[in-house]
Design a protein around this motif. Structure first.
Motif, PDB file in Angstrom:
ATOM      1  N   VAL A  13      -2.205  -3.400   0.113  1.00 16.33           N
ATOM      2  CA  VAL A  13      -3.595  -2.958   0.339  1.00 16.33           C
ATOM      3  C   VAL A  13      -4.129  -3.458   1.687  1.00 16.33           C
ATOM      4  N   ARG A  14      -3.546  -4.546   2.208  1.00 13.96           N
ATOM      5  CA  ARG A  14      -4.044  -5.113   3.477  1.00 13.96           C
ATOM      6  C   ARG A  14      -3.710  -4.234   4.687  1.00 13.96           C
ATOM      7  N   ALA A  15      -2.807  -3.246   4.485  1.00 14.11           N
ATOM      8  CA  ALA A  15      -2.302  -2.492   5.648  1.00 14.11           C
ATOM      9  C   ALA A  15      -3.221  -1.340   6.064  1.00 14.11           C
ATOM     10  N   PHE A  16      -4.339  -1.140   5.359  1.00 16.55           N
ATOM     11  CA  PHE A  16      -5.316  -0.103   5.719  1.00 16.55           C
ATOM     12  C   PHE A  16      -4.767   1.315   5.544  1.00 16.55           C
ATOM     13  N   LYS A  17      -3.718   1.481   4.744  1.00 15.85           N
ATOM     14  CA  LYS A  17      -3.135   2.834   4.572  1.00 15.85           C
ATOM     15  C   LYS A  17      -4.180   3.797   3.997  1.00 15.85           C
ATOM     16  N   ALA A  18      -5.059   3.300   3.123  1.00  8.30           N
ATOM     17  CA  ALA A  18      -6.010   4.201   2.447  1.00  8.30           C
ATOM     18  C   ALA A  18      -7.160   4.595   3.364  1.00  8.30           C
ATOM     19  N   VAL A  19      -7.375   3.855   4.438  1.00 11.76           N
ATOM     20  CA  VAL A  19      -8.533   4.139   5.319  1.00 11.76           C
ATOM     21  C   VAL A  19      -8.096   4.451   6.749  1.00 11.76           C
ATOM     22  N   GLY A  20      -6.822   4.235   7.049  1.00  6.72           N
ATOM     23  CA  GLY A  20      -6.330   4.502   8.404  1.00  6.72           C
ATOM     24  C   GLY A  20      -6.676   3.383   9.364  1.00  6.72           C
ATOM     25  N   GLY A  21      -5.956   3.378  10.477  1.00  3.50           N
ATOM     26  CA  GLY A  21      -6.171   2.332  11.486  1.00  3.50           C
ATOM     27  C   GLY A  21      -5.318   1.109  11.199  1.00  3.50           C
ATOM     28  N   ASP A  22      -5.382   0.169  12.135  1.00  2.00           N
ATOM     29  CA  ASP A  22      -4.605  -1.064  11.987  1.00  2.00           C
ATOM     30  C   ASP A  22      -5.441  -2.116  11.265  1.00  2.00           C
ATOM     31  N   PRO A  23      -4.791  -2.954  10.442  1.00  6.36           N
ATOM     32  CA  PRO A  23      -5.543  -3.987   9.727  1.00  6.36           C
ATOM     33  C   PRO A  23      -6.082  -5.058  10.669  1.00  6.36           C
ATOM     34  N   ILE A  24      -7.107  -5.743  10.167  1.00  2.00           N
ATOM     35  CA  ILE A  24      -7.715  -6.836  10.932  1.00  2.00           C
ATOM     36  C   ILE A  24      -6.951  -8.111  10.618  1.00  2.00           C
ATOM     37  N   PHE A  25      -6.586  -8.856  11.655  1.00 10.52           N
ATOM     38  CA  PHE A  25      -5.953 -10.162  11.437  1.00 10.52           C
ATOM     39  C   PHE A  25      -7.031 -11.238  11.536  1.00 10.52           C
ATOM     40  N   LEU A  31     -17.360  -1.331   9.384  1.00 12.04           N
ATOM     41  CA  LEU A  31     -16.544  -2.338  10.078  1.00 12.04           C
ATOM     42  C   LEU A  31     -16.973  -2.457  11.540  1.00 12.04           C
ATOM     43  N   GLU A  32     -17.242  -1.299  12.158  1.00  5.52           N
ATOM     44  CA  GLU A  32     -17.659  -1.294  13.569  1.00  5.52           C
ATOM     45  C   GLU A  32     -18.934  -2.119  13.776  1.00  5.52           C
ATOM     46  N   GLN A  33     -19.687  -2.249  12.672  1.00  2.57           N
ATOM     47  CA  GLN A  33     -20.937  -3.016  12.775  1.00  2.57           C
ATOM     48  C   GLN A  33     -20.827  -4.414  12.175  1.00  2.57           C
ATOM     49  N   GLY A  34     -19.552  -4.820  11.972  1.00  4.62           N
ATOM     50  CA  GLY A  34     -19.357  -6.207  11.557  1.00  4.62           C
ATOM     51  C   GLY A  34     -19.478  -6.451  10.069  1.00  4.62           C
ATOM     52  N   VAL A  35     -19.264  -5.384   9.271  1.00  8.03           N
ATOM     53  CA  VAL A  35     -19.280  -5.549   7.804  1.00  8.03           C
ATOM     54  C   VAL A  35     -17.903  -5.189   7.256  1.00  8.03           C
ATOM     55  N   TYR A  36     -17.244  -6.158   6.636  1.00 10.08           N
ATOM     56  CA  TYR A  36     -15.874  -5.939   6.154  1.00 10.08           C
ATOM     57  C   TYR A  36     -15.902  -5.623   4.664  1.00 10.08           C
ATOM     58  N   LEU A  37     -15.581  -4.381   4.327  1.00  9.44           N
ATOM     59  CA  LEU A  37     -15.547  -3.915   2.934  1.00  9.44           C
ATOM     60  C   LEU A  37     -14.096  -3.751   2.502  1.00  9.44           C
ATOM     61  N   PRO A  38     -13.837  -3.647   1.198  1.00  5.85           N
ATOM     62  CA  PRO A  38     -12.452  -3.419   0.761  1.00  5.85           C
ATOM     63  C   PRO A  38     -11.920  -2.116   1.368  1.00  5.85           C
ATOM     64  N   PRO A  39     -10.718  -2.133   1.957  1.00  4.91           N
ATOM     65  CA  PRO A  39     -10.159  -0.947   2.618  1.00  4.91           C
ATOM     66  C   PRO A  39      -9.539   0.048   1.642  1.00  4.91           C
ATOM     67  N   SER A  40     -10.248   0.316   0.556  1.00  3.09           N
ATOM     68  CA  SER A  40      -9.798   1.336  -0.396  1.00  3.09           C
ATOM     69  C   SER A  40     -10.961   1.676  -1.327  1.00  3.09           C
ATOM     70  N   ALA A  41     -11.077   2.955  -1.662  1.00  4.34           N
ATOM     71  CA  ALA A  41     -12.160   3.381  -2.574  1.00  4.34           C
ATOM     72  C   ALA A  41     -11.875   2.921  -3.994  1.00  4.34           C
ATOM     73  N   PHE A  42     -10.641   2.490  -4.234  1.00 12.03           N
ATOM     74  CA  PHE A  42     -10.260   2.063  -5.587  1.00 12.03           C
ATOM     75  C   PHE A  42     -10.311   0.545  -5.726  1.00 12.03           C
ATOM     76  N   GLU A  43     -11.245  -0.061  -5.021  1.00 13.55           N
ATOM     77  CA  GLU A  43     -11.388  -1.522  -5.121  1.00 13.55           C
ATOM     78  C   GLU A  43     -12.840  -1.869  -5.357  1.00 13.55           C
ATOM     79  N   SER A  44     -13.064  -3.011  -5.948  1.00 14.05           N
ATOM     80  CA  SER A  44     -14.420  -3.517  -6.101  1.00 14.05           C
ATOM     81  C   SER A  44     -14.737  -4.479  -4.947  1.00 14.05           C
ATOM     82  N   TYR A  45     -16.033  -4.554  -4.577  1.00 12.56           N
ATOM     83  CA  TYR A  45     -16.444  -5.606  -3.642  1.00 12.56           C
ATOM     84  C   TYR A  45     -16.575  -6.876  -4.483  1.00 12.56           C
TER      85      TYR A  45
END
Ligand code: KE4
Length: 429
Positions: free
Chosen positions: A25-37, A389-403
């Motif tokens: 889930v950390r790889a951002f496959k569900a939302v595209g782009g590269d993951p944040i380290f 994310l662009e505005q500095g808010v990190y949400l779960p990178p999948s619609a199938f996750e809870s915050y």
């Protein structure tokens, strides 16, 4: 936001680690782009490798309920590490954490520590099978109990036939013993219990689901499930890896008023270090080796370093149960703010919330199970995720996750989050 260093680190990681990550889930496959380290974290904030500061809504997928680098936990780990990290021999701190957990959670007498939620749920199923002498289990579509073979199952050919593997490497031999029901649909469970009379050892469920987004059981469903299991002599396993010590001191059993037969834990119980656990009444737990015949073991199970983090975390929660109210109030505030923006912008959405678990679904229909969750518009979700994310808010990178909210979040952070949505809402149309 610049993410150059994260992208470079991701490219390097992919040379040595499959997919560049140690959990998909950390790889951002569900939302595209590269993951944040991430370079470091403190309180409610993540600091990434490009120097960005992000408001964190995953809290390492649940464990960091009091925020990152929480002093009492860090100090406990430092002090313990100086005395050694693991001995493969019993230590007093294991009993201290076991005693505290048993005192906080209703309806359990004994607890066994392992190293992950997967291990806890896998062991709980083996214990249920060993205790009952029966082989089949029922799980629910969309519920996740870790990556043990018995759980990587999708719907079988017919409603009441056995499951089929949803990952290569899982055998049909394993899949045949896992039956699939629909969340919030007691009839789908009844069909399975009557078609498999006397063969079902256990039903395993996320009592408040967090792996389809956040999905709340109806009272009729969860209490009906308890009664059905009792009537059919089937053990009810509550997978509280997410909900345990998050929804309240006593977790979902306490807040829903439903007693499970076996309860599994992870995440919060380890305070950010690798700890899973499973617990039940004495009669069931005494079936476990070395006293009983059901084998289960682990080199690092109960290691003092992880125990020290878990003990510090649970001690804080046990002594300040107002934390759960504070978390629930903050989550309700966030819900109200996000709801207002999405409604005023005219974007079809559902927001599900329970305690400090919440999720946003871009669909008109209520989200009550996997099928309705899957109807969410993922293109909108991707824009939402990256816009925030662009505005500095990190949400779960999948619609199938809870915050997972943490109590270090301030109301100012929540307002920043709500205002971030305001700025991107029109782009989501
Ligand atoms: P772990 O083996 O990942 O510690 O726990 C498995 C597990 C069991 N039960 C529930 C209800 C869970 O949510 C989990 C793991 N949760 C995921 C998040 N959806 C962990 C994130 C990941 O897979 O990296």
């Amino acid at each position: 936001m610049i993410y150059q260093r994260s992208s470079a680190l991701f490219a390097e990681a992919k040379n040595y680690i499959p997919g560049g990550v140690n959990s998909p889930v950390r790889a951002f496959k569900a939302v595209g782009g590269d993951p944040i380290f991430v370079k470091s974290a403190k309180g409610a904030y993540l600091f990434d490798e490009d120097g960005n500061k992000l408001i964190d809504y995953i809290a390492s997928w649940g464990p960091l309920i009091l925020g990152h680098a929480y002093e009492p936990v860090i100090n406990a780990v430092i002090d313990k590490a100086k005395k050694g990290t693991s001995f493969g021999m019993p230590t007093e701190i294991e009993t201290e954490l076991a005693q505290l957990a048993v005192s906080m959670v209703p309806n359990i007498d004994k607890i066994r520590f392992v190293n992950s939620g997967t291990e806890a749920c896998m062991s709980a199923v083996r214990l249920a099978r060993g205790y009952t002498g029966k082989e089949k289990i029922i799980k629910f579509a969309g519920c996740y109990h870790g990556h043990s073979d018995s759980f990587l199952i999708q719907a079988g050919s017919g409603a009441v036939t056995f499951g089929s593997p949803n990952s290569p490497g899982v055998t049909q031999g394993t899949a045949k013993d896992t039956l699939l029901a629909m969340y919030n649909d007691l009839e789908s469970v009844r069909e399975l219990t009557s078609a498999n009379q006397g063969e079902i050892a256990a039903v395993i469920i996320e009592p408040v689901a967090g792996n389809m987004g956040c999905i709340i059981p109806t009272e009729e469903f969860i209490k009906g499930l308890r009664k059905l299991c009792t009537d059919e002599n089937i053990l009810l396993i509550f997978d509280e890896v997410m909900t345990g010590f998050r929804l309240g001191r006593g977790g979902a059993q306490e807040v829903l008023g439903v007693d499970a037969d076996i309860v599994t834990f992870g995440k919060v119980i380890g305070g950010g270090l690798p700890v899973g656990a499973f617990a039940a009444c004495e009669d069931i737990m005494n079936q476990l080796a070395p006293d009983g015949p059901v084998y289960q073991a682990g080199t690092l199970s109960g290691n003092p370093l992880a125990m020290s983090a878990g003990l510090a975390m649970l001690t804080e929660l046990n002594n300040n149960s107002g934390i759960f109210r504070s978390l629930a109030d903050k989550t309700a505030y966030l819900h109200k703010g996000l709801e207002k923006v999405l409604t005023e912008t005219g974007i079809a959405h559902q927001i599900n919330r329970f305690g400090s678990m919440i999720s946003v679904h871009f669909t008109q229909e209520p989200v009550v199970d996997f099928e309705s969750s899957a109807k969410g518009n993922n293109e909108t979700f991707k824009k939402y995720f990256h816009g925030m994310l662009e505005q500095g808010v990190y949400l779960p990178p999948s619609a199938f996750e809870s915050y997972f909210l943490n109590d270090a979040l301030s109301y100012k952070d929540l307002d920043t989050t709500i205002n971030a949505l305001k700025r991107i809402a029109n782009d989501l149309k």
